[in-house]
Design a protein around this motif. Structure first.
Motif, mmCIF file in Angstrom:
data_model
loop_
_atom_site.group_PDB
_atom_site.id
_atom_site.type_symbol
_atom_site.label_atom_id
_atom_site.label_comp_id
_atom_site.label_asym_id
_atom_site.label_seq_id
_atom_site.Cartn_x
_atom_site.Cartn_y
_atom_site.Cartn_z
ATOM 1 N N LEU A 160 72.591 36.684 33.164
ATOM 2 C CA LEU A 160 72.050 37.605 32.159
ATOM 3 C C LEU A 160 73.046 37.909 31.038
ATOM 4 O O LEU A 160 72.784 38.778 30.205
ATOM 5 N N ALA A 176 65.522 39.352 29.276
ATOM 6 C CA ALA A 176 66.337 39.555 30.491
ATOM 7 C C ALA A 176 65.560 39.095 31.725
ATOM 8 O O ALA A 176 66.107 38.441 32.623
ATOM 9 N N THR A 188 64.490 35.106 24.116
ATOM 10 C CA THR A 188 64.557 34.114 25.200
ATOM 11 C C THR A 188 63.172 33.635 25.645
ATOM 12 O O THR A 188 62.260 34.442 25.854
ATOM 13 N N TYR A 205 73.083 47.785 31.854
ATOM 14 C CA TYR A 205 73.200 46.596 32.718
ATOM 15 C C TYR A 205 73.201 46.845 34.233
ATOM 16 O O TYR A 205 72.742 46.006 34.989
ATOM 17 N N CYS A 251 71.565 44.397 26.149
ATOM 18 C CA CYS A 251 70.723 45.584 26.298
ATOM 19 C C CYS A 251 71.538 46.792 25.868
ATOM 20 O O CYS A 251 72.623 47.022 26.381
ATOM 21 N N SER A 260 65.476 35.279 31.931
ATOM 22 C CA SER A 260 66.756 34.723 32.413
ATOM 23 C C SER A 260 66.867 34.916 33.922
ATOM 24 O O SER A 260 67.305 34.011 34.645
ATOM 25 N N LYS A 305 75.005 38.612 37.011
ATOM 26 C CA LYS A 305 75.628 39.034 35.745
ATOM 27 C C LYS A 305 75.814 37.842 34.812
ATOM 28 O O LYS A 305 75.587 37.938 33.606
ATOM 29 N N CYS A 317 64.627 44.185 24.820
ATOM 30 C CA CYS A 317 65.377 43.081 25.445
ATOM 31 C C CYS A 317 64.730 42.633 26.750
ATOM 32 O O CYS A 317 65.095 41.591 27.302
ATOM 33 N N THR A 318 63.813 43.420 27.273
ATOM 34 C CA THR A 318 63.319 43.225 28.643
ATOM 35 C C THR A 318 62.681 41.848 28.886
ATOM 36 O O THR A 318 63.007 41.207 29.895
ATOM 37 N N GLN A 320 69.860 46.660 35.589
ATOM 38 C CA GLN A 320 69.275 45.306 35.547
ATOM 39 C C GLN A 320 69.699 44.514 36.785
ATOM 40 O O GLN A 320 68.879 43.818 37.392
ATOM 41 N N ASN A 352 71.838 38.236 27.400
ATOM 42 C CA ASN A 352 70.735 39.158 27.091
ATOM 43 C C ASN A 352 71.299 40.557 26.908
ATOM 44 O O ASN A 352 71.551 41.281 27.869
#
Ligand SMILES: Cc1cc2nc3c(=O)[nH]c(=O)nc-3n(C[C@H](O)[C@H](O)[C@H](O)COP(=O)(O)OP(=O)(O)OC[C@H]3O[C@@H](n4cnc5c(N)ncnc54)[C@H](O)[C@@H]3O)c2cc1C
Lengths: 155, 283
Positions: A127, A104, A47, A137, A132, A107, A124, A100-101, A140, A130
């Motif tokens: 994200l 995430a 991303t 989650y 993970c 986003s 939610k 993935c950070t 996050q 993305n």
């Protein structure tokens, strides 16, 4: 062919192949903070923000982005000057392997720019592309909520 | 990973005429780029030229002649967030647009690209079918407007060899119309295993008109005309919803594939049709 990008505020000119995707152009030119994985738009690791909107750079043609502005995770904050979202992800255990950070956080960053007080559902949804496989989650979502608090304190 | 190995040239035409000329002259070796998701994920080796639509000002959503007109390069996110869609059919269209794929993909997928690609598992196609949408095509000089049924009934891929989708037109419906759609997916980025869209006109609890479409059958979406006829003239009740499930399971044209058996897809089509109708009772 040549393309003109503004990456994290800096103007750049790159030579690209007409059929290349943005991810490959960015990584070839040293933006290794943009992670490559699925090349199908399904994981979100790659991303970046294009004119402020999150996109999977593995499915965006590099030529389409000519004259646009691109933000990678380093445009959000650095090790020396982390953004509250980056601090919150660390603080709330929303980072494990870290692959993935960047995606995430980008986003979440785009979400907060548009909607500074999102609901859990809105977080939610923002994200949902993305993936993970480490944190599950919940952390996050907690981190994004915590960053809102940090952002308010910073003001 | 260079997937589009044979692409040699990119074009950013300033006019539709220029875009169509390049498309026509390339004799099947050029591709129009909407969002580019399909083009990059499923690359076709014979493509040598890419034609971007970004300078053609097709990124609009406007109201004209009691219609909502959606330009071809509007993304699902643009459409979901449009004020014209916010209250359209009581916000139900906005709701379903927000469920398609993931946020990242909704930011890329264009409405024109969805219609032009004609994917069996598209959510946009059954949505536009159920709303009796019309597709506008341009040959660079003149526009041609086709009801979505006619667009797919004709060989749409042949049409698109020298035409470009420029706009989708959706009728504005009054308060007697109710809309619902359900899509069956396992996760955000999974393609649907079935999707069902239903528009009904209800007056004094009687269904006066109906429009139903099913997609991911696994074939391309189609209009379930038998189902529409079944509903017309009937009182909207729980019993009707039960009967409609049974009728759909018996009459719907769906098949099986590696992901879902025919029996299960038929059952799912029935259950979804019933549940949408039950939801629409409460409107
Ligand atoms: C991982 C993944 C998940 C997906 N999930 C979903 C989902 O849940 N629901 C869903 O509905 N779809 C889903 N899709 C499918 C997606 O909607 C289609 O691939 C769609 O075609 C992408 O739109 P685009 O604008 O990026 O198309 P593009 O890749 O730009 O174009 C697709 C085709 O249409 C042609 N084209 C594009 N615009 C025009 C135009 N204006 N006129 C004429 N021809 C044109 C192109 O030449 C190409 O052949 C998914 C795809 C992927 C890869």
């Amino acid at each position: 062919m040549k393309v003109h990008y503004t990456i994290n505020g800096e103007k750049k000119i790159f030579e690209i192949k007409p059929g290349e995707v943005l991810l490959d152009v960015l990584r070839r030119n040293g933006y290794s903070e943009v992670k490559g994985n699925c090349y199908m738009g399904t994981c979100g690791a790659c991303t970046v923000l294009i004119d402020g909107v999150p996109h999977t750079s593995c499915t965006i043609l590099a030529a389409k982005v000519d004259n646009k502005s691109i933000t990678t995770i380093k445009g959000v904050g650095t090790l020396q000057h982390p953004h509250p979202l980056q601090k919150a992800f660390v603080e709330k255990g929303a980072v494990q392997c870290g692959f993935c950070t960047p995606g995430a956080i980008l986003s979440a960053y785009a979400l907060l720019k548009e909607n500074p007080n999102p609901t859990d559902e809105e977080i939610k949804k923002a994200l949902d592309g993305n993936v993970c496989r480490c944190t599950g989650y919940v952390q996050q979502v907690e981190a994004v909520k915590f960053s809102i608090k940090l952002l308010k304190e910073e003001k | 990973m260079l997937k589009l190995k044979n692409v040699r040239q990119c074009f950013m035409p300033d006019s539709l005429q220029e875009a169509v000329d390049i498309l026509r002259d390339s004799q099947g070796k050029a591709a129009i780029v909407g969002g580019g998701l399909d083009i990059t994920v499923f690359p076709r080796p014979y493509i040598e030229k890419l034609i971007f639509l970004d300078k053609l000002h097709l990124n609009y959503i406007k109201e004209k002649n009691s219609e909502i007109r959606v330009g071809a390069t509007v993304t699902i996110t643009d459409m979901e967030r449009s004020l014209l869609i916010k209250n359209y059919l009581r916000g139900r269209v906005k709701e379903i647009l927000g469920e398609v794929a993931s946020q990242l993909l909704r930011n890329q997928i264009t409405i024109g690209g969805s219609i032009a690609r004609g994917h069996p598992y598209s959510d946009i196609i059954p949505l536009v079918y159920a709303l009796r949408g019309r597709i506008v095509l341009s040959d660079g000089k003149d526009d041609e407007e086709l009801l979505i049924d006619d667009f797919y009934r004709e060989n749409f891929r042949e049409l698109l060899k020298n035409k470009i989708v420029t706009e989708i037109r959706l009728k504005k419906y009054d308060d007697s119309y109710r809309f619902g759609m359900k899509r069956f997916v396992r996760n955000a980025t999974d393609i649907p295993l079935l999707n069902v869209a239903l528009l009904i006109k209800v007056e004094k609890n009687i269904i006066k008109d109906a429009s139903i479409s099913l997609g991911s059958r696994p074939g391309i979406a189609y209009r379930f005309i038998k189902g529409e006829e079944f509903l017309k003239g009937k009182k909207i009740t729980k019993e009707l919803a039960e009967d409609f499930q049974e009728f759909t399971e018996e009459n719907v044209d769906v098949g099986g594939d590696a992901r879902l058996s025919k029996t299960y897809r038929k059952h799912l089509a029935g259950v979804y049709s019933k549940n949408i109708l039950l939801n629409l009772m409460e409107v």
